[in-house]
Design a protein around this motif. Sequence first.
Motif, mmCIF file in Angstrom:
data_model
loop_
_atom_site.group_PDB
_atom_site.id
_atom_site.type_symbol
_atom_site.label_atom_id
_atom_site.label_comp_id
_atom_site.label_asym_id
_atom_site.label_seq_id
_atom_site.Cartn_x
_atom_site.Cartn_y
_atom_site.Cartn_z
ATOM 1 N N GLY A 18 0.822 -1.188 0.000
ATOM 2 C CA GLY A 18 0.000 0.000 0.000
ATOM 3 C C GLY A 18 0.859 1.243 0.000
ATOM 4 O O GLY A 18 1.853 1.301 0.669
ATOM 5 N N LEU A 19 0.444 2.233 -0.760
ATOM 6 C CA LEU A 19 1.292 3.404 -0.922
ATOM 7 C C LEU A 19 1.469 4.161 0.381
ATOM 8 O O LEU A 19 2.513 4.740 0.636
ATOM 9 N N ALA A 20 0.450 4.175 1.194
ATOM 10 C CA ALA A 20 0.579 4.925 2.437
ATOM 11 C C ALA A 20 1.502 4.261 3.422
ATOM 12 O O ALA A 20 2.007 4.913 4.327
ATOM 13 N N VAL A 21 1.736 2.968 3.288
ATOM 14 C CA VAL A 21 2.600 2.261 4.232
ATOM 15 C C VAL A 21 3.702 1.519 3.509
ATOM 16 O O VAL A 21 4.258 0.566 4.027
ATOM 17 N N VAL A 22 4.028 1.950 2.300
ATOM 18 C CA VAL A 22 5.045 1.255 1.536
ATOM 19 C C VAL A 22 6.339 1.220 2.332
ATOM 20 O O VAL A 22 6.765 2.198 2.917
ATOM 21 N N GLY A 23 6.966 0.047 2.353
ATOM 22 C CA GLY A 23 8.210 -0.109 3.082
ATOM 23 C C GLY A 23 8.011 -0.394 4.549
ATOM 24 O O GLY A 23 8.971 -0.616 5.263
ATOM 25 N N ALA A 24 6.789 -0.388 5.042
ATOM 26 C CA ALA A 24 6.580 -0.575 6.474
ATOM 27 C C ALA A 24 6.535 -2.045 6.833
ATOM 28 O O ALA A 24 5.938 -2.842 6.144
ATOM 29 N N ILE A 27 4.289 15.331 0.854
ATOM 30 C CA ILE A 27 2.944 14.860 1.143
ATOM 31 C C ILE A 27 2.986 14.144 2.489
ATOM 32 O O ILE A 27 3.734 13.173 2.659
ATOM 33 N N ASN A 28 2.196 14.638 3.450
ATOM 34 C CA ASN A 28 2.157 14.071 4.791
ATOM 35 C C ASN A 28 0.846 13.338 5.008
ATOM 36 O O ASN A 28 -0.230 13.878 4.710
ATOM 37 N N LEU A 29 0.939 12.132 5.535
ATOM 38 C CA LEU A 29 -0.249 11.361 5.882
ATOM 39 C C LEU A 29 -0.237 11.145 7.392
ATOM 40 O O LEU A 29 0.593 10.399 7.920
ATOM 41 N N ASP A 30 -1.142 11.814 8.090
ATOM 42 C CA ASP A 30 -1.257 11.714 9.546
ATOM 43 C C ASP A 30 -2.298 10.647 9.854
ATOM 44 O O ASP A 30 -3.492 10.828 9.602
ATOM 45 N N LEU A 31 -1.823 9.510 10.364
ATOM 46 C CA LEU A 31 -2.709 8.380 10.613
ATOM 47 C C LEU A 31 -3.490 8.589 11.902
ATOM 48 O O LEU A 31 -2.915 8.763 12.965
ATOM 49 N N LYS A 32 -4.804 8.558 11.779
ATOM 50 C CA LYS A 32 -5.676 8.737 12.926
ATOM 51 C C LYS A 32 -6.588 7.516 13.041
ATOM 52 O O LYS A 32 -6.686 6.708 12.122
ATOM 53 N N GLU A 33 -7.247 7.394 14.189
ATOM 54 C CA GLU A 33 -8.099 6.232 14.401
ATOM 55 C C GLU A 33 -9.338 6.265 13.514
ATOM 56 O O GLU A 33 -9.777 5.258 13.003
ATOM 57 N N TYR A 56 -9.133 13.826 -4.238
ATOM 58 C CA TYR A 56 -8.247 12.683 -4.084
ATOM 59 C C TYR A 56 -8.029 11.907 -5.386
ATOM 60 O O TYR A 56 -7.124 11.089 -5.477
ATOM 61 N N GLY A 57 -8.852 12.141 -6.390
ATOM 62 C CA GLY A 57 -8.677 11.456 -7.669
ATOM 63 C C GLY A 57 -7.570 12.042 -8.525
ATOM 64 O O GLY A 57 -7.208 11.467 -9.552
ATOM 65 N N GLU A 58 -6.994 13.184 -8.115
ATOM 66 C CA GLU A 58 -5.908 13.795 -8.878
ATOM 67 C C GLU A 58 -4.652 12.935 -8.809
ATOM 68 O O GLU A 58 -4.315 12.373 -7.775
ATOM 69 N N ASN A 59 -3.941 12.852 -9.926
ATOM 70 C CA ASN A 59 -2.717 12.060 -9.988
ATOM 71 C C ASN A 59 -1.557 12.771 -9.291
ATOM 72 O O ASN A 59 -1.477 13.996 -9.287
ATOM 73 N N VAL A 60 -0.654 11.981 -8.726
ATOM 74 C CA VAL A 60 0.529 12.492 -8.047
ATOM 75 C C VAL A 60 1.713 12.447 -9.009
ATOM 76 O O VAL A 60 2.039 11.393 -9.554
ATOM 77 N N ASP A 94 -4.947 6.841 -3.392
ATOM 78 C CA ASP A 94 -4.045 5.711 -3.173
ATOM 79 C C ASP A 94 -3.101 5.990 -2.007
ATOM 80 O O ASP A 94 -2.818 5.104 -1.196
ATOM 81 N N LEU A 95 -2.588 7.209 -1.933
ATOM 82 C CA LEU A 95 -1.681 7.557 -0.849
ATOM 83 C C LEU A 95 -2.381 7.535 0.503
ATOM 84 O O LEU A 95 -1.832 7.078 1.502
ATOM 85 N N SER A 96 -3.609 8.047 0.544
ATOM 86 C CA SER A 96 -4.316 8.136 1.819
ATOM 87 C C SER A 96 -4.827 6.786 2.296
ATOM 88 O O SER A 96 -4.989 6.567 3.495
ATOM 89 N N MET A 97 -5.101 5.866 1.372
ATOM 90 C CA MET A 97 -5.699 4.570 1.714
ATOM 91 C C MET A 97 -6.928 4.767 2.599
ATOM 92 O O MET A 97 -7.126 4.099 3.607
ATOM 93 N N ARG A 98 -7.773 5.704 2.196
ATOM 94 C CA ARG A 98 -8.974 6.035 2.960
ATOM 95 C C ARG A 98 -9.886 4.826 3.145
ATOM 96 O O ARG A 98 -10.647 4.730 4.112
ATOM 97 N N PHE A 99 -9.791 3.872 2.215
ATOM 98 C CA PHE A 99 -10.665 2.695 2.276
ATOM 99 C C PHE A 99 -10.454 1.881 3.547
ATOM 100 O O PHE A 99 -11.338 1.113 3.949
ATOM 101 N N LEU A 100 -9.284 2.003 4.185
ATOM 102 C CA LEU A 100 -9.056 1.262 5.429
ATOM 103 C C LEU A 100 -9.983 1.728 6.548
ATOM 104 O O LEU A 100 -10.153 1.029 7.548
ATOM 105 N N TYR A 101 -10.590 2.904 6.386
ATOM 106 C CA TYR A 101 -11.447 3.481 7.417
ATOM 107 C C TYR A 101 -12.925 3.400 7.065
ATOM 108 O O TYR A 101 -13.768 3.798 7.871
ATOM 109 N N TRP A 102 -13.247 2.935 5.858
ATOM 110 C CA TRP A 102 -14.657 2.833 5.487
ATOM 111 C C TRP A 102 -15.339 1.764 6.327
ATOM 112 O O TRP A 102 -14.798 0.657 6.492
ATOM 113 N N PRO A 103 -16.522 2.044 6.870
ATOM 114 C CA PRO A 103 -17.197 1.084 7.750
ATOM 115 C C PRO A 103 -17.892 -0.033 6.972
ATOM 116 O O PRO A 103 -18.089 0.061 5.757
ATOM 117 N N ASN A 104 -18.247 -1.064 7.715
ATOM 118 C CA ASN A 104 -19.062 -2.169 7.189
ATOM 119 C C ASN A 104 -18.384 -2.936 6.058
ATOM 120 O O ASN A 104 -19.039 -3.373 5.102
#
Length: 241
Positions: A11-17, A91-97, A118-122, A131-141
């Motif tokens: 995942g781009l937001a955690v690449v290398g992690a 580009i900073n991604l601040d991970l919150k709960e 968020y659909g704009e290309n980097v 892709d960078l934000s990986m917002r889908f990890l927070y979508w419910p249900n």
Amino acid sequence: MTLLSRTLTLGLAVVGAAFLPISKAPAQEAAPKPTGDGILKLVRLSQANQDLKQLQGRLRDQSTGKTSNLTLTMSDGVIRFVFPDPPSETINLDLKENAAALTRVNASGKAEKSASLYGENVRNTAINYEDLSMRFLYWPNSKIMDEDAKVVGQKCWLVRSQNPDNRGPYGWVDVWIDKGSGAMLKMEAWNRAAKKVKQFKVVKAQKYKGAYILKQMRVYSYDPDTGKEIATTYLEIDDPD
């Protein structure tokens, strides 16, 4: 690619992690049945606990060969992608709960990136801010679609994360998560018309601080009308010092 007790997170937001393995229940206790939301929560928690310093890499467009150098840092729950080549930006991604806040710093100053953009290309690549934000990890249900899926021979959960609103370019994202380690091995993003528009695949990994981190990942973009691949971007991380 062999996945050990600590392994690659895709995942781009955690690449290398490195990824913290899923805890196993004591032998005498029956492990609770996993849920889609529970599995994705473990992924989120793993992101916030990583510590990576000054990894060098690049985004590389396959068709043009154009590259954008980057430095990746991850600490204190914040992932930073620093692009030094003109026009330079961070580009900073601040991970919150409950969400992940994405901010962009360039010559105009620092501003939070609106989810509607968020659909704009980097850097003119197939990778966008969603892709960078990986917002889908927070979508419910989210739902487990397949408990016995496989990626490169690894047994996986296939989890579908459905977009709860109209923000961003994706209607849902499918995620293949290794059952042994909890690592994300592949992702596919679909638009609201049920057409695949993006796929992420890990190609190579390397060892860093006792864990496996990304060396190369391919990001494929597809024409939703024809289903044909229209662009491929490589995300590459150099060997750590």
